[in-house]
Write an enzyme that holds these catalytic residues in place. Structure first.
Site, short mmCIF file in Angstrom:
data_model
loop_
_atom_site.label_atom_id
_atom_site.label_comp_id
_atom_site.label_asym_id
_atom_site.label_seq_id
_atom_site.Cartn_x
_atom_site.Cartn_y
_atom_site.Cartn_z
N ASN A 40 0.82 -1.20 0.00
CA ASN A 40 0.00 0.00 0.00
C ASN A 40 0.86 1.26 0.00
O ASN A 40 1.89 1.31 0.67
CB ASN A 40 -0.92 0.00 1.22
CG ASN A 40 -1.82 -1.22 1.22
OD1 ASN A 40 -2.18 -1.74 0.15
ND2 ASN A 40 -2.18 -1.71 2.39
N ASP A 54 -0.35 4.16 0.99
CA ASP A 54 -0.80 5.05 2.06
C ASP A 54 0.10 4.85 3.28
O ASP A 54 0.98 3.99 3.28
CB ASP A 54 -2.28 4.78 2.40
CG ASP A 54 -2.50 3.35 2.87
OD1 ASP A 54 -1.93 2.96 3.92
OD2 ASP A 54 -3.22 2.60 2.18
N HIS A 72 5.87 -0.77 -2.83
CA HIS A 72 5.31 -0.04 -3.98
C HIS A 72 5.46 1.47 -3.82
O HIS A 72 4.82 2.24 -4.54
CB HIS A 72 3.82 -0.39 -4.17
CG HIS A 72 3.61 -1.78 -4.69
ND1 HIS A 72 2.36 -2.36 -4.76
CD2 HIS A 72 4.47 -2.71 -5.15
CE1 HIS A 72 2.48 -3.60 -5.25
NE2 HIS A 72 3.75 -3.82 -5.49
N CYS A 92 13.83 12.41 -6.71
CA CYS A 92 14.46 13.24 -7.74
C CYS A 92 15.13 12.33 -8.76
O CYS A 92 15.99 11.53 -8.41
CB CYS A 92 15.47 14.19 -7.11
SG CYS A 92 16.41 15.12 -8.35
N CYS A 101 14.38 20.34 -6.46
CA CYS A 101 14.95 19.34 -5.55
C CYS A 101 15.76 20.05 -4.48
O CYS A 101 16.66 20.83 -4.80
CB CYS A 101 15.82 18.36 -6.32
SG CYS A 101 16.73 17.24 -5.24
N SER A 148 -4.62 -9.88 -2.56
CA SER A 148 -5.44 -10.67 -3.48
C SER A 148 -4.72 -11.93 -3.95
O SER A 148 -5.34 -12.87 -4.42
CB SER A 148 -5.79 -9.83 -4.70
OG SER A 148 -4.59 -9.46 -5.37
N LEU A 179 -10.86 -11.35 2.81
CA LEU A 179 -12.31 -11.26 2.67
C LEU A 179 -12.80 -12.40 1.76
O LEU A 179 -13.75 -13.09 2.05
CB LEU A 179 -12.65 -9.89 2.05
CG LEU A 179 -13.95 -9.21 2.42
CD1 LEU A 179 -14.21 -9.23 3.92
CD2 LEU A 179 -13.92 -7.76 1.91
N ALA A 206 -10.46 -7.94 8.18
CA ALA A 206 -9.25 -8.04 9.00
C ALA A 206 -9.40 -7.27 10.31
O ALA A 206 -8.85 -7.67 11.34
CB ALA A 206 -8.05 -7.54 8.21
ZN LIG Z 1 17.91 16.12 -6.91
#
Ligand SMILES: [Zn+2]
Length: 238
Positions: A93, A95, A110, A118, A137, A179, A204, A221
Site C-alpha cells: 500500500n 498510504d 510499492h 528526484c 529538488c 489478493s 475477505l 481483517a
Molecule cells: Zn535532486
C-alpha cells in the site's frame, strides 16, 4: 498454534486499506479513482504528461491524509510492542496507515504517496504538500525532475533485499488483505513457506494463491486479526 515465533513477517495489501475507506489500487474495470492506470501508474504515462500524474498524486495524498488506521493496523502495533520477536511489515500500500497506527519496521515495496524522488540525484523528498513540474529538488537544486515515489507498473519493487532476508528467516508469514494476484508480492508466501515458515492469511474472499497458506481466516481483517494477535500473546504466556 501454541508456539513461540522468533521472526514474523506481515504482508499487507489493498484489503487492509479498503477497511479504512481507501479505494483499492486496481479495480476490476482498470480504473483508479476514475483515471486510467496507463495514464497515472506507468513510466510512459508520466513521460507523456507529468503534470497530470503529479495532480493525480497530490489529490490522492489529500484523500489519504484524511484516512484513519483501523483495528487491524492497531493490532499490528500491539503485536510489535508486546510479542518478543522481530516483526517486519511489508506493505503493497502507498498510504501511510501503518505509520499512523504506530507500526515499526515498515517496508513500502510499492512506494509511498507522501514521497517524491528526484530523477536527477535520487534524493527522496518527504512531504504532504503538492509536488509538481516546478518543484525544485532540495538536494541538487534542479527543477522539474521530481517523480512521485510510487513504483509504476514495470518498475522494480523497493527494499527487496530487506524483504528477501525477512522471507528467508521468518517462521511465521501473515498475509492481510492481499489478493494473491499481483506478482511478485503474490509469490512471497511461496518463498517463506519454502524456507519453513508457517503461513496464514486474513482475507475477505478466497485468494488466487490460497493453496500456499496453512491457514485461512475469512472476514474483515479489522474483526479477525485483533483476536489472532490476542491468541498469539496468550500463547507466549504458556
Ligand atoms: Zn535532486
Amino acid at each position: 498454534m501454541n508456539k513461540h515465533y522468533s521472526r514474523i513477517l506481515i504482508l499487507s495489501g489493498a484489503g487492509i486499506s479498503a477497511e479504512s475507506g481507501l479505494a483499492t489500487f486496481r479495480s476490476s474495470n482498470g480504473l483508479w479513482n476514475n483515471h486510467k492506470v496507463d495514464d497515472v501508474a506507468t513510466i510512459e504515462g508520466f513521460q507523456r504528461n507529468p503534470a497530470l500524474v503529479h495532480d493525480f498524486y497530490n489529490e490522492l495524498k489529500t484523500e489519504i491524509q484524511k484516512a484513519k488506521p483501523n483495528a487491524a493496523h492497531l493490532a499490528i502495533t500491539k503485536l510489535q510492542q508486546e510479542y518478543p520477536a522481530q516483526i517486519d511489515v511489508v506493505t503493497q500500500n502507498v498510504d501511510t496507515l501503518h505509520e499512523k497506527a504506530g507500526n515499526q519496521n515498515i517496508w513500502h515495496i510499492h512506494g509511498q504517496v507522501n514521497q517524491a524522488v528526484c530523477l536527477n540525484c535520487g534524493h527522496i523528498l518527504e512531504t504532504w504538500g503538492d509536488v509538481d513540474t516546478q518543484t525544485i529538488c532540495p538536494q541538487c537544486q534542479v527543477m522539474g525532475m521530481m517523480k512521485p515515489n510510487i513504483v509504476f507498473f514495470g518498475e522494480n519493487l523497493l527494499y527487496m533485499d530487506k524483504v528477501d532476508d525477512a522471507l528467508r528467516h521468518c517462521d511465521l508469514f501473515i498475509s492481510i488483505g492481499t489478493s494473491g494476484v499481483v506478482y511478485p508480492a503474490a509469490g512471497f508466501v511461496q518463498t517463506a513457506k519454502y524456507y519453513g515458515a508457517e503461513t496464514i492469511e486474513f482475507t475477505l474472499d478466497q485468494t488466487a494463491n490460497n493453496y500456499l497458506f496453512d491457514r485461512h481466516v475469512y472476514g474483515k481483517a479489522g474483526e479477525t486479526f485483533p483476536p489472532f494477535v490476542e491468541a498469539l500473546l496468550q500463547d507466549i504466556k504458556k
